[in-house]
Design an enzyme around this catalytic site. Structure first.
Site, PDB file in Angstrom:
ATOM      1  N   TYR A  53      -9.539  -0.994  12.690  1.00  0.00           N
ATOM      2  CA  TYR A  53      -9.064   0.175  11.944  1.00  0.00           C
ATOM      3  C   TYR A  53      -9.553   1.454  12.620  1.00  0.00           C
ATOM      4  CZ  TYR A  53      -7.588  -2.908   8.110  1.00  0.00           C
ATOM      5  OH  TYR A  53      -6.970  -3.881   7.350  1.00  0.00           O
ATOM      6  N   SER A 204      -1.814  -4.324   0.394  1.00  0.00           N
ATOM      7  CA  SER A 204      -0.586  -3.549   0.175  1.00  0.00           C
ATOM      8  C   SER A 204       0.000  -3.712  -1.231  1.00  0.00           C
ATOM      9  CB  SER A 204       0.474  -3.871   1.239  1.00  0.00           C
ATOM     10  OG  SER A 204       0.034  -3.503   2.521  1.00  0.00           O
ATOM     11  N   PRO A 205      -0.796  -3.516  -2.280  1.00  0.00           N
ATOM     12  CA  PRO A 205      -0.248  -3.661  -3.637  1.00  0.00           C
ATOM     13  C   PRO A 205       0.857  -2.646  -3.938  1.00  0.00           C
ATOM     14  CG  PRO A 205      -2.445  -2.653  -3.714  1.00  0.00           C
ATOM     15  CD  PRO A 205      -2.226  -3.132  -2.304  1.00  0.00           C
ATOM     16  N   ARG A 225       3.797   6.710   4.980  1.00  0.00           N
ATOM     17  CA  ARG A 225       3.733   5.611   5.935  1.00  0.00           C
ATOM     18  C   ARG A 225       5.095   4.985   6.240  1.00  0.00           C
ATOM     19  NH1 ARG A 225      -0.054   0.716   4.587  1.00  0.00           N
ATOM     20  NH2 ARG A 225      -1.395   2.383   3.827  1.00  0.00           N
ATOM     21  N   GLN A 285      -4.543  10.484  -4.574  1.00  0.00           N
ATOM     22  CA  GLN A 285      -3.724   9.261  -4.470  1.00  0.00           C
ATOM     23  C   GLN A 285      -4.439   8.058  -5.074  1.00  0.00           C
ATOM     24  OE1 GLN A 285      -2.538   8.213  -0.510  1.00  0.00           O
ATOM     25  NE2 GLN A 285      -0.758   9.550  -0.521  1.00  0.00           N
TER      26      GLN A 285
HETATM   27  N1  LIG Z   1      -5.174  -8.054   6.397  1.00  0.00           N
HETATM   28  C1  LIG Z   1      -4.226  -7.247   6.802  1.00  0.00           C
HETATM   29  O1  LIG Z   1      -3.470  -7.561   7.730  1.00  0.00           O
HETATM   30  C2  LIG Z   1      -4.064  -5.921   6.109  1.00  0.00           C
HETATM   31  C3  LIG Z   1      -2.894  -5.157   6.302  1.00  0.00           C
HETATM   32  C4  LIG Z   1      -2.770  -3.945   5.617  1.00  0.00           C
HETATM   33  C5  LIG Z   1      -3.792  -3.519   4.770  1.00  0.00           C
HETATM   34  N2  LIG Z   1      -4.931  -4.261   4.620  1.00  0.00           N
HETATM   35  C6  LIG Z   1      -6.051  -3.821   3.750  1.00  0.00           C
HETATM   36  O2  LIG Z   1      -5.543  -3.475   2.478  1.00  0.00           O
HETATM   37  C7  LIG Z   1      -5.820  -2.111   2.183  1.00  0.00           C
HETATM   38  C8  LIG Z   1      -4.704  -1.536   1.374  1.00  0.00           C
HETATM   39  O3  LIG Z   1      -3.470  -1.736   2.054  1.00  0.00           O
HETATM   40  P1  LIG Z   1      -2.350  -0.636   2.050  1.00  0.00           P
HETATM   41  O4  LIG Z   1      -2.923   0.673   2.489  1.00  0.00           O
HETATM   42  O5  LIG Z   1      -1.182  -1.191   2.808  1.00  0.00           O
HETATM   43  O6  LIG Z   1      -2.050  -0.557   0.465  1.00  0.00           O
HETATM   44  P2  LIG Z   1      -0.911   0.092  -0.382  1.00  0.00           P
HETATM   45  O7  LIG Z   1      -1.539   0.393  -1.677  1.00  0.00           O
HETATM   46  O8  LIG Z   1       0.306  -0.759  -0.404  1.00  0.00           O
HETATM   47  O9  LIG Z   1      -0.511   1.452   0.363  1.00  0.00           O
HETATM   48  C9  LIG Z   1      -1.371   2.547   0.366  1.00  0.00           C
HETATM   49  C10 LIG Z   1      -0.558   3.772   0.796  1.00  0.00           C
HETATM   50  O10 LIG Z   1       0.367   4.143  -0.232  1.00  0.00           O
HETATM   51  C11 LIG Z   1       0.416   5.552  -0.330  1.00  0.00           C
HETATM   52  N3  LIG Z   1      -0.135   5.890  -1.652  1.00  0.00           N
HETATM   53  C12 LIG Z   1      -1.227   5.362  -2.268  1.00  0.00           C
HETATM   54  N4  LIG Z   1      -1.392   5.902  -3.492  1.00  0.00           N
HETATM   55  C13 LIG Z   1      -0.406   6.792  -3.649  1.00  0.00           C
HETATM   56  C14 LIG Z   1      -0.077   7.656  -4.712  1.00  0.00           C
HETATM   57  N5  LIG Z   1      -0.790   7.710  -5.841  1.00  0.00           N
HETATM   58  N6  LIG Z   1       1.009   8.444  -4.563  1.00  0.00           N
HETATM   59  C15 LIG Z   1       1.741   8.405  -3.433  1.00  0.00           C
HETATM   60  N7  LIG Z   1       1.473   7.599  -2.397  1.00  0.00           N
HETATM   61  C16 LIG Z   1       0.395   6.801  -2.497  1.00  0.00           C
HETATM   62  C17 LIG Z   1      -0.432   6.111   0.809  1.00  0.00           C
HETATM   63  O11 LIG Z   1       0.370   6.205   1.988  1.00  0.00           O
HETATM   64  P3  LIG Z   1       1.156   7.538   2.405  1.00  0.00           P
HETATM   65  O12 LIG Z   1       0.380   8.712   1.919  1.00  0.00           O
HETATM   66  O13 LIG Z   1       1.243   7.434   3.883  1.00  0.00           O
HETATM   67  O14 LIG Z   1       2.504   7.441   1.751  1.00  0.00           O
HETATM   68  C18 LIG Z   1      -1.439   4.992   0.999  1.00  0.00           C
HETATM   69  O15 LIG Z   1      -2.042   5.007   2.262  1.00  0.00           O
HETATM   70  C19 LIG Z   1      -6.069  -1.460   3.557  1.00  0.00           C
HETATM   71  O16 LIG Z   1      -6.894  -0.312   3.475  1.00  0.00           O
HETATM   72  C20 LIG Z   1      -6.752  -2.577   4.282  1.00  0.00           C
HETATM   73  O17 LIG Z   1      -8.122  -2.622   3.915  1.00  0.00           O
HETATM   74  C21 LIG Z   1      -5.067  -5.455   5.270  1.00  0.00           C
END
Ligand SMILES: NC(=O)c1ccc[n+]([C@@H]2O[C@H](COP(=O)([O-])OP(=O)(O)OC[C@H]3O[C@@H](n4cnc5c(N)ncnc54)[C@H](OP(=O)(O)O)[C@@H]3O)[C@@H](O)[C@H]2O)c1
Length: 322
Positions: A53, A204-205, A225, A285
């Site tokens: 990361y 990615s919830p 994103r 967020q």
């Molecule tokens: N094992 C793996 O391969 C893998 C892959 C991915 C993630 N992960 C882990 O899982 C964690 C979470 O994953 P994720 O970041 O993909 O989760 P996610 O909850 O699906 O997406 C988070 C993204 O959604 C947007 N967001 C979040 N809250 C918001 C709100 N209230 N209003 C508007 N936009 C909002 C932001 O992106 P924008 O501002 O860019 O729109 C934020 O970066 C990561 O930090 C990592 O630790 C693991």
């Protein structure tokens, strides 16, 4: 806080894990520190990171923020994606895992990692080699438990079988992708986890932002994103996902919750899930994701939400007998 036990380990974690993928990326140090502090205030004791990361910055900053509270926290990190240009700086070989764990421990400023993830399947390394290398790291106390992300169920089941046969440490925690439009995990991975009593922290919830209310058919923010990152634009590019997001946004509004809060709650209420991993670039967020802790979804409400997107096909074609 309604702590949950990770599989058979006895370790108690908050029902939300905070993911640090934004640290050093779209969250600068000040925002990252604020995200960490807000997570702690909300009762989160569980933090996920990875060697790759933002070139190691996420681990480094997390390491700095946890000074003073390390022993109250449960940490995960990962190895497997290329961490350098060297041909061997990748994968799940004994060689790479040993180098990676040393570097992660150093960046995190700790002498142990609770859950050490293989980040994705490495078709060049025998599963037995990976399982043995992780067992050695556990014996040395550098990692407390092996864990695995992005493997299919047969690959995990094979590793569990090897670990049992050879009396080696088994994967205790898995990390699949899982959200309302990406439900593949329901078919094999979550049933496997329930059957084998594995912990599950799903990532990615919010579908990378898709389920936060800012996306829908013909609707997208100027930045975000799914707009800025080609791999995410592709991952969530299907028109059906945007239709599902529209239906979900309407449901959330009727339910009286922020879509992001309801999307995280929907994941959290799957019986096989230990904790969704939440992510954000700012505290603003993050708030709705934390608010998911206050939502009590009945099984009926969860099923209603599930019906807003397409369920994945079953694992076998013969399904007509039920
Ligand atoms: N094992 C793996 O391969 C893998 C892959 C991915 C993630 N992960 C882990 O899982 C964690 C979470 O994953 P994720 O970041 O993909 O989760 P996610 O909850 O699906 O997406 C988070 C993204 O959604 C947007 N967001 C979040 N809250 C918001 C709100 N209230 N209003 C508007 N936009 C909002 C932001 O992106 P924008 O501002 O860019 O729109 C934020 O970066 C990561 O930090 C990592 O630790 C693991």
């Amino acid at each position: 806080m309604d702590y949950r036990t990770v599989g058979k380990t006895g370790i108690q974690v908050s029902p939300l894990c905070f993911g640090t993928m934004s640290f050093g990326g779209n969250a600068d140090k000040e925002h990252s520190r604020a995200l960490f502090q807000r997570s702690r205030e909300a009762g989160i004791n569980f933090f996920d990171t990875a060697d790759v990361y933002n070139g190691g910055l996420a681990e480094e900053w997390l390491g700095e923020f946890i000074r003073g509270s390390r022993d109250e926290l449960v940490l995960t990190t990962k190895a497997g994606f290329p961490s350098g240009t060297d041909i061997n700086a990748r994968g799940a070989s004994r060689r790479h895992l040993r180098l990676s764990v040393e570097r992660s421990l150093k960046r995190l400023g700790t002498d142990r990692i609770e859950f050490y993830f293989i980040h994705h399947f490495d078709s060049l390394t025998a599963i037995e080699e990976t399982v043995r290398a992780l067992d050695d790291l556990q014996q040395e106390g550098k990692i407390l438990y092996p864990a695995v992300s992005n493997w299919s169920a047969w690959q995990i089941a094979k590793a569990l079988g090897i670990a049992e046969r050879e009396a080696l440490a088994r994967f205790e925690l898995i990390q699949p992708m899982y959200n309302l439009v990406k439900r593949q995990a329901e078919v094999e991975l979550l049933p496997l986890a329930a059957s084998e009593q594995l912990g599950v922290i799903s990532y990615s919830p919010l579908g990378g932002g898709l389920l936060t209310g800012k996306y829908g058919q013909g609707k997208q923010p100027e930045a975000g994103r799914l707009v800025d990152q080609a791999n995410y634009a592709r991952r969530y590019g299907e028109a059906d996902y945007y239709t599902a997001a529209d239906r979900f946004n309407a449901y959330a509004s009727q339910y009286g919750a922020h879509p992001a809060a309801l999307a995280v709650a929907w994941v959290l209420h799957h019986p096989a899930i230990t904790a969704p991993i939440i992510g954000a670039r700012s505290v603003e967020q993050l708030e709705p994701s934390i608010a998911a802790l206050d939502i009590r979804l009945t099984p009926a409400a969860r099923s209603e939400i599930s019906s807003l997107s397409a369920a994945p096909p079953l694992a076998t074609d013969r399904s007509e007998e039920g």
